[in-house]
Design an enzyme around this catalytic site. Structure first.
Site, mmCIF file in Angstrom:
data_model
loop_
_atom_site.group_PDB
_atom_site.id
_atom_site.type_symbol
_atom_site.label_atom_id
_atom_site.label_comp_id
_atom_site.label_asym_id
_atom_site.label_seq_id
_atom_site.Cartn_x
_atom_site.Cartn_y
_atom_site.Cartn_z
ATOM 1 N N CYS A 78 0.667 -1.428 -0.307
ATOM 2 C CA CYS A 78 -0.087 -0.294 -0.198
ATOM 3 C C CYS A 78 0.759 1.588 0.137
ATOM 4 O O CYS A 78 0.436 1.978 -0.563
ATOM 5 C CB CYS A 78 -0.896 0.124 1.198
ATOM 6 S SG CYS A 78 0.126 -0.464 3.161
HETATM 7 N N1 LIG Z 1 -3.676 -1.382 1.320
HETATM 8 C C1 LIG Z 1 -3.564 -2.890 1.637
HETATM 9 O O1 LIG Z 1 -2.738 -3.279 2.081
HETATM 10 C C2 LIG Z 1 -3.827 -3.091 0.719
HETATM 11 C C3 LIG Z 1 -4.529 -3.277 -0.576
HETATM 12 N N2 LIG Z 1 -5.136 -4.246 -1.558
HETATM 13 C C4 LIG Z 1 -6.076 -3.880 -2.508
HETATM 14 O O2 LIG Z 1 -7.454 -4.679 -3.081
HETATM 15 C C5 LIG Z 1 -7.586 -5.121 -4.100
HETATM 16 C C6 LIG Z 1 -7.774 -6.782 -3.550
HETATM 17 O O3 LIG Z 1 -7.024 -7.054 -2.413
HETATM 18 P P1 LIG Z 1 -8.349 -8.000 -1.377
HETATM 19 O O4 LIG Z 1 -7.057 -8.896 -0.534
HETATM 20 O O5 LIG Z 1 -8.874 -8.572 -2.153
HETATM 21 O O6 LIG Z 1 -8.507 -6.597 -0.446
HETATM 22 P P2 LIG Z 1 -9.897 -6.812 0.098
HETATM 23 O O7 LIG Z 1 -9.978 -5.998 0.988
HETATM 24 O O8 LIG Z 1 -10.851 -7.276 -0.601
HETATM 25 O O9 LIG Z 1 -9.245 -7.729 1.694
HETATM 26 C C7 LIG Z 1 -8.540 -7.313 2.145
HETATM 27 C C8 LIG Z 1 -9.666 -8.220 3.723
HETATM 28 O O10 LIG Z 1 -10.608 -8.187 4.046
HETATM 29 C C9 LIG Z 1 -11.783 -9.074 4.060
HETATM 30 N N3 LIG Z 1 -12.999 -8.784 3.034
HETATM 31 C C10 LIG Z 1 -13.862 -8.698 2.089
HETATM 32 N N4 LIG Z 1 -14.463 -8.614 2.182
HETATM 33 C C11 LIG Z 1 -14.970 -8.502 3.228
HETATM 34 C C12 LIG Z 1 -16.413 -8.447 3.083
HETATM 35 N N5 LIG Z 1 -17.237 -7.356 2.407
HETATM 36 N N6 LIG Z 1 -16.618 -8.085 5.118
HETATM 37 C C13 LIG Z 1 -14.979 -7.851 6.077
HETATM 38 N N7 LIG Z 1 -14.104 -8.458 5.216
HETATM 39 C C14 LIG Z 1 -14.144 -8.674 3.903
HETATM 40 C C15 LIG Z 1 -10.417 -9.993 3.126
HETATM 41 O O11 LIG Z 1 -11.401 -11.129 3.070
HETATM 42 P P3 LIG Z 1 -10.985 -12.100 1.266
HETATM 43 O O12 LIG Z 1 -9.538 -11.844 0.601
HETATM 44 O O13 LIG Z 1 -10.067 -13.505 2.667
HETATM 45 O O14 LIG Z 1 -12.028 -12.528 0.811
HETATM 46 C C16 LIG Z 1 -9.595 -9.372 3.489
HETATM 47 O O15 LIG Z 1 -9.446 -10.148 4.724
HETATM 48 C C17 LIG Z 1 -5.668 -5.313 -4.221
HETATM 49 O O16 LIG Z 1 -5.470 -5.429 -5.654
HETATM 50 C C18 LIG Z 1 -5.509 -3.940 -3.840
HETATM 51 O O17 LIG Z 1 -6.045 -2.921 -4.571
HETATM 52 C C19 LIG Z 1 -4.653 -5.840 -1.503
HETATM 53 C C20 LIG Z 1 -4.276 -5.993 0.048
HETATM 54 C C21 LIG Z 1 -3.454 -4.923 0.890
HETATM 55 O O1 LIG Z 2 5.713 -0.469 2.767
HETATM 56 C C1 LIG Z 2 5.315 -1.520 4.336
HETATM 57 O O2 LIG Z 2 6.620 -1.987 4.895
HETATM 58 C C2 LIG Z 2 4.262 -1.703 4.825
HETATM 59 C C3 LIG Z 2 3.141 -1.346 3.978
HETATM 60 C C4 LIG Z 2 1.760 -1.811 4.682
HETATM 61 O O3 LIG Z 2 1.564 -1.769 5.474
HETATM 62 C C5 LIG Z 2 1.114 -2.914 3.324
HETATM 63 O O4 LIG Z 2 1.542 -2.124 1.978
HETATM 64 O O5 LIG Z 2 -0.116 -3.014 3.382
#
Ligand SMILES: NC(=O)C1=CN([C@@H]2O[C@H](COP(=O)(O)OP(=O)(O)OC[C@H]3O[C@@H](n4cnc5c(N)ncnc54)[C@H](OP(=O)(O)O)[C@@H]3O)[C@@H](O)[C@H]2O)C=CC1
Ligand SMILES: O=C(O)CCC(=O)C(=O)O
Length: 476
Positions: free
Chosen positions: A279
């Protein structure tokens, strides 16, 4: 085949359905099978956490400190083995994964010390004969929902402070990384954390995440903007405490006076290492005219040299994309950038390696505008776009022209611009001559605008989310 079960009320229990844990470096390699909890089992886990709360909260701080230290010690001792599991299921390199397990261990160690530093305040009342004490109570049952990209560090920086400050936990990891979550839960269980204090529920967001939201006293989430916004809305409807860390569209500003090697190193690391799946990744490279061509040429040269391959192979610098869905998203944005009129200086290609995996080489767009979708929406892959600007003032304006505000970096040798950027970048983190990604474990983390909601995570600031302040008046 390894089976990952749920930990509810101190017992390992099978769920209602199962899903494979697939290695993104070799999709023929099924690492294990996760047993997904039903909504009723999530309610059981919440009930167990609620039942365990009074005793855990009334227990000594020494006990909580010792348990967190024991968890840290086991993570330190097993960081290579657990790092290999993490790399195998998430796809980051072996070195990155071992480093992440070490980071998680340090977080547990940090909070094992914080437990014995919880302090309050004592003030004289404005009324005679009265004292005022300000203390902190735990929030209660904390629901923890985490993504796949840091499958042990993010859970650690939520679980450790939750337990340290006397809360009980129900933890739902990403369905893509159940192995690491299960291993962490085993470590926590083995350390002797009492039954019900820490619960693990595996499964999808739609079932398990949704059920979790209906019963806990507070929810802490990291993941996408879309899910984060839904969770914040649900939590505020129930008037429970909520903290959401979401995406970024982080700028790395490169000024004419920057050290070219430093700037290219920052872009390479921040934009492309860990497959761009952070992120904090610098997906917008905001570069002033005088250094633009040299910077782009040098970065393109370095990109051609990156070794992309299986996560656990010696020499791999960048592993595969986490899964097919994320790969499709990356490819879609590469098409979007081209159709928006960006020049493709380095084109991302699907790569074949010795095992079938989601290998994608980096993409570097140039001649982009800050209004293009590739500069406004989070891609979360090895894709970065260069935006050419006239001078520092335009660079700062472009850097801040985004709905996000997580991390912002600048490469410059000018103290004047460095200082100005630190003060005026609309971001929770600023980086000088450093990549926008990569955090210490003992200082606050969080963003502004659409990137974050609620109090900061990590370091001594974590206490603000995990405790409720109580003001007591005492007639003396
Ligand atoms: N800012 C960050 O650190 C991150 C951003 N992302 C972004 O998100 C996009 C999709 O990734 P993804 O992993 O699907 O991210 P999500 O936001 O969908 O998932 C993050 C967590 O939330 C859970 N989740 C999903 N929908 C719900 C809901 N309705 N209620 C409660 N919990 C929920 C997921 O469960 P599960 O996936 O197990 O169904 C997972 O454990 C990526 O392409 C990226 O753009 C992704 C990861 C980290
Ligand atoms: O840059 C990092 O070390 C952490 C980034 C982070 O927390 C994330 O991608 O969700």
């Amino acid at each position: 085949m390894t089976q990952y079960k749920n930990l509810i009320a101190g017992e390992w229990v099978a769920g209602a359905s199962e899903a494979d844990n697939i290695n993104p470096s070799d999709t023929n390699d099924i690492i294990g099978r996760a047993s997904h909890a039903s909504a009723a089992q999530v309610s059981d886990a919440i009930a167990a956490a609620r039942a365990a709360l009074p005793k855990w909260n009334a227990g000594t701080s020494q006990l909580r400190s010792d348990l967190l230290a024991a968890i840290a010690n086991e993570l330190f001792a097993r960081k290579e083995e657990l790092g290999e599991l993490l790399a195998r299921e998430e796809g980051k390199t072996r070195a990155e994964a071992i480093g992440e397990v070490g980071r998680a261990a340090n977080i547990f160690r940090f909070f094992s010390s914080e437990v014995v530093r919880i302090r309050g305040e004592k003030l004289a009342s404005v009324r005679p004969g009265i004292d005022v004490e300000i203390t902190r109570d735990p929030v209660g049952v904390v629901g923890i929902i985490t993504p796949w990209n840091f499958p042990i560090a993010i859970p650690a920086w939520k679980i450790a402070p939750a337990l340290a400050f006397g809360n009980t936990v129900v933890f739902k990891p990403s369905e893509l990384t159940p192995g690491t979550a299960h291993a962490l839960a085993e470590v926590i269980h083995r350390a002797g954390v009492p039954a019900g204090v820490f619960n693990l529920v595996l499964g999808t967001g739609a079932v398990v995440g949704d059920a979790l939201l209906s019963g806990v006293d507070a929810i802490t989430f990291t993941g996408s903007v879309k899910t984060g916004n839904q969770i914040v809305r649900r939590a505020t409807e129930r008037m429970i405490r909520v903290q959401a860390e979401m995406g970024g569209k982080n700028p790395l500003v490169v000024l004419d006076d920057a050290n070219l090697d430093v700037a290219v190193g920052c872009a390479l690391d921040g934009s492309f290492f860990q497959t761009g799946q952070r992120c904090t990744a610098s997906s917008r490279l905001v570069v002033t005219e005088g250094i633009h061509d040299r910077f782009v040429d040098a970065l393109a040269t370095r990109l051609a040299q990156i070794n992309i391959g299986p996560a656990l192979k010696a020499g791999t610098q960048v592993g595969p994309v986490v899964d097919r869905r994320q790969l499709e998203q990356d490819l879609r944005y590469i098409d979007i950038g081209s159709s928006e009129g960006a020049s493709v200086r380095v084109k991302g290609e699907l790569l074949k390696r010795e095992t079938p995996g989601h290998y994608l080489s980096p993409t570097l767009f140039t001649d982009t505008t800050n209004q293009m979708r590739i500069n406004r929406e989070e891609v979360f892959g090895p894709v970065a776009a260069v935006i050419r600007v006239k001078d520092y003032d335009e660079a700062l304006a472009v850097a801040n022209d985004t709905s996000f505000g997580l991390s912002a970096g600048i490469c410059t040798t000018s103290q004047k611009y460095a200082r100005h950027f630190q003060q005026h970048a609309e971001a929770g983190l600023t980086m000088l001559n450093l990549a926008t990604a990569g955090l210490d474990y003992h200082v606050p983390f969080g963003g502004r605008k659409g990137s974050s909601y609620g109090p900061r995570e990590q370091g001594t600031y974590a206490i603000d989310f995990y405790t409720i302040v109580k003001t007591s008046y005492l007639s003396v």
